[in-house]
Design a protein around this motif. Structure first.
Motif, PDB file in Angstrom:
ATOM      1  N   GLN A 131     -33.029 -34.541-101.680  1.00  0.00           N
ATOM      2  CA  GLN A 131     -32.784 -34.562-100.237  1.00  0.00           C
ATOM      3  C   GLN A 131     -32.598 -35.837 -99.867  1.00  0.00           C
ATOM      4  O   GLN A 131     -32.504 -36.832-100.211  1.00  0.00           O
ATOM      5  N   HIS A 132     -32.166 -35.632 -98.466  1.00  0.00           N
ATOM      6  CA  HIS A 132     -32.081 -36.733 -97.447  1.00  0.00           C
ATOM      7  C   HIS A 132     -33.149 -36.775 -96.459  1.00  0.00           C
ATOM      8  O   HIS A 132     -32.648 -36.356 -95.497  1.00  0.00           O
ATOM      9  N   GLY A 133     -34.183 -37.554 -97.018  1.00  0.00           N
ATOM     10  CA  GLY A 133     -35.291 -37.271 -95.843  1.00  0.00           C
ATOM     11  C   GLY A 133     -35.654 -36.004 -95.760  1.00  0.00           C
ATOM     12  O   GLY A 133     -35.407 -35.344 -96.730  1.00  0.00           O
ATOM     13  N   ILE A 134     -36.382 -35.402 -94.538  1.00  0.00           N
ATOM     14  CA  ILE A 134     -36.812 -34.165 -94.548  1.00  0.00           C
ATOM     15  C   ILE A 134     -36.456 -33.509 -93.131  1.00  0.00           C
ATOM     16  O   ILE A 134     -36.805 -32.603 -92.849  1.00  0.00           O
ATOM     17  N   SER A 135     -35.345 -34.364 -92.460  1.00  0.00           N
ATOM     18  CA  SER A 135     -34.799 -33.580 -91.395  1.00  0.00           C
ATOM     19  C   SER A 135     -33.525 -34.325 -91.352  1.00  0.00           C
ATOM     20  O   SER A 135     -33.393 -35.755 -91.388  1.00  0.00           O
ATOM     21  N   MET A 136     -32.410 -33.642 -90.600  1.00  0.00           N
ATOM     22  CA  MET A 136     -31.249 -34.368 -90.350  1.00  0.00           C
ATOM     23  C   MET A 136     -30.835 -34.548 -89.019  1.00  0.00           C
ATOM     24  O   MET A 136     -30.892 -33.399 -88.119  1.00  0.00           O
ATOM     25  N   LYS A 137     -30.687 -35.680 -88.343  1.00  0.00           N
ATOM     26  CA  LYS A 137     -30.203 -35.663 -86.948  1.00  0.00           C
ATOM     27  C   LYS A 137     -28.758 -35.205 -86.913  1.00  0.00           C
ATOM     28  O   LYS A 137     -28.629 -34.723 -85.582  1.00  0.00           O
ATOM     29  N   LYS A 138     -28.011 -35.488 -87.634  1.00  0.00           N
ATOM     30  CA  LYS A 138     -26.708 -34.809 -87.548  1.00  0.00           C
ATOM     31  C   LYS A 138     -26.315 -33.960 -88.751  1.00  0.00           C
ATOM     32  O   LYS A 138     -26.712 -34.195 -89.874  1.00  0.00           O
ATOM     33  N   LYS A 139     -25.683 -32.973 -88.524  1.00  0.00           N
ATOM     34  CA  LYS A 139     -25.479 -31.742 -89.461  1.00  0.00           C
ATOM     35  C   LYS A 139     -24.258 -32.494 -90.337  1.00  0.00           C
ATOM     36  O   LYS A 139     -23.379 -33.041 -89.929  1.00  0.00           O
ATOM     37  N   ASN A 184     -36.272 -41.835 -96.101  1.00  0.00           N
ATOM     38  CA  ASN A 184     -35.638 -42.087 -94.917  1.00  0.00           C
ATOM     39  C   ASN A 184     -37.099 -41.880 -93.869  1.00  0.00           C
ATOM     40  O   ASN A 184     -36.892 -41.898 -92.474  1.00  0.00           O
ATOM     41  N   GLY A 185     -38.334 -42.113 -94.312  1.00  0.00           N
ATOM     42  CA  GLY A 185     -39.507 -42.074 -93.446  1.00  0.00           C
ATOM     43  C   GLY A 185     -39.525 -43.237 -92.477  1.00  0.00           C
ATOM     44  O   GLY A 185     -39.280 -44.412 -93.071  1.00  0.00           O
ATOM     45  N   ASP A 188     -29.078 -29.711 -95.695  1.00  0.00           N
ATOM     46  CA  ASP A 188     -29.161 -28.815 -94.800  1.00  0.00           C
ATOM     47  C   ASP A 188     -30.049 -29.418 -93.391  1.00  0.00           C
ATOM     48  O   ASP A 188     -30.497 -30.725 -93.703  1.00  0.00           O
ATOM     49  N   GLN A 189     -30.272 -28.657 -92.504  1.00  0.00           N
ATOM     50  CA  GLN A 189     -31.049 -29.477 -91.417  1.00  0.00           C
ATOM     51  C   GLN A 189     -32.267 -29.938 -91.843  1.00  0.00           C
ATOM     52  O   GLN A 189     -33.071 -31.044 -91.223  1.00  0.00           O
ATOM     53  N   ASN A 190     -33.328 -29.585 -92.918  1.00  0.00           N
ATOM     54  CA  ASN A 190     -34.346 -29.892 -93.341  1.00  0.00           C
ATOM     55  C   ASN A 190     -34.198 -31.148 -94.201  1.00  0.00           C
ATOM     56  O   ASN A 190     -35.167 -31.366 -94.894  1.00  0.00           O
TER      57      ASN A 190
END
Length: 274
Positions: free
Chosen positions: A90-98, A132-133, A103-105
């Motif tokens: 994962q790249h954190g747990i949310s994506m600011k940019k697609k 990324n927190g 995925d967005q999560n």
């Protein structure tokens, strides 16, 4: 003390000596067992030997993500050329940019396919998560998602990819919150990926981790041509992002260990985790 890295000629000699010593100790082990059968009053301590299972340390360890599309990878061919793979979860747990890799999560789009395909071919797999927190609470949430997404695959090692300062204050506490939560959930082998200058510049504390993975590219030639000049003890070295292998028509991150002991530590003696 700075870890001493082998130069290529000494590197090959070290492998030969290591194999010779392993053979000697295995024979010694058998001898002691036979002696014990003849004399039940003896209680000799048997020397345990870490076998290398034919590992060729000249082969790279690669780390990959959704940026390396599964549809473009010949897993059969790649598996014959590497000692292990570290897959992004994962790249954190949310994506600011697609983007095309996550995925967005935050979940890496290719993680399941990459892990499954390499494990099918008996390649040891470790995993990593881009940290990324922005708070202790977010760090713990990222750790929970990391574990939830990867635990079923029984990775040999769990890596925190720390490349950016994402907390304005107490960044060390945040990183420790991630590591601590991951350990509480059941992860046994937890390491940190970073760079030596980044550790120094941001006064990072890497001592809670059981292993350190350092990026240092030297000339970034696609080959190992330099090692980190650091006092930080580390087990894994990422030495280029321009590696090339048959089976993938693109560049790959290449990593190396200095000796078979480090390999055994990070990749479970070349065996899949049961």
């Amino acid at each position: 003390m700075m870890r001493k890295h082998l130069k290529p000629p000494g590197f090959l000699l070290a492998i030969i000596l290591s194999l010779a010593l392993a053979t000697f100790f295995v024979k010694l082990n058998i001898t002691k067992n036979d002696t014990a059968k003849d004399d039940t009053t003896k209680n000799d301590t048997v020397t345990k030997v870490s076998l290398d299972h034919g590992i060729n340390l000249n082969k790279p360890i690669i780390d990959i993500s959704g940026w390396q599309l599964p549809s473009e990878m010949d897993y059969d061919t790649l598996s014959q050329q590497i000692n292990g793979v570290i897959v992004r979860v994962q790249h954190g747990i949310s994506m600011k940019k697609k983007n095309n890799a996550a995925d967005q999560n935050g979940k890496d789009k290719a993680m399941d396919t990459h892990i499954q395909e390499f494990q099918k071919r008996n390649v040891p797999v470790a995993v990593y998560a881009f940290v990324n927190g922005t708070s202790n609470a977010e760090m713990r949430q990222e750790a929970k998602k990391f574990y939830e997404r990867a635990e079923k695959y029984k990775p040999t090692y769990w890596w925190l990819d720390v490349e950016e300062v994402t907390m304005k204050q107490n960044f060390n506490q945040g990183i420790e919150a991630f590591r601590d939560e991951l350990a509480k959930l059941g992860a046994k082998n937890i390491g940190i990926y970073t760079q030596d200058w980044f550790v120094t510049a941001n006064q990072l504390d890497v001592t809670p981790f059981s292993s350190v993975w350092l990026a240092h590219y030297g000339g970034n030639t696609g080959y190992w041509d330099a090692s980190p000049n650091t006092t930080i003890p580390y087990d894994l070295h990422q030495y280029t992002d321009k590696g090339r292998l048959n089976g993938f028509n693109g560049s790959l991150d290449f990593n190396r260990v200095a000796n078979i002991e480090d390999y055994n530590k990070l990749f479970n003696h070349g065996q899949l985790v049961k």
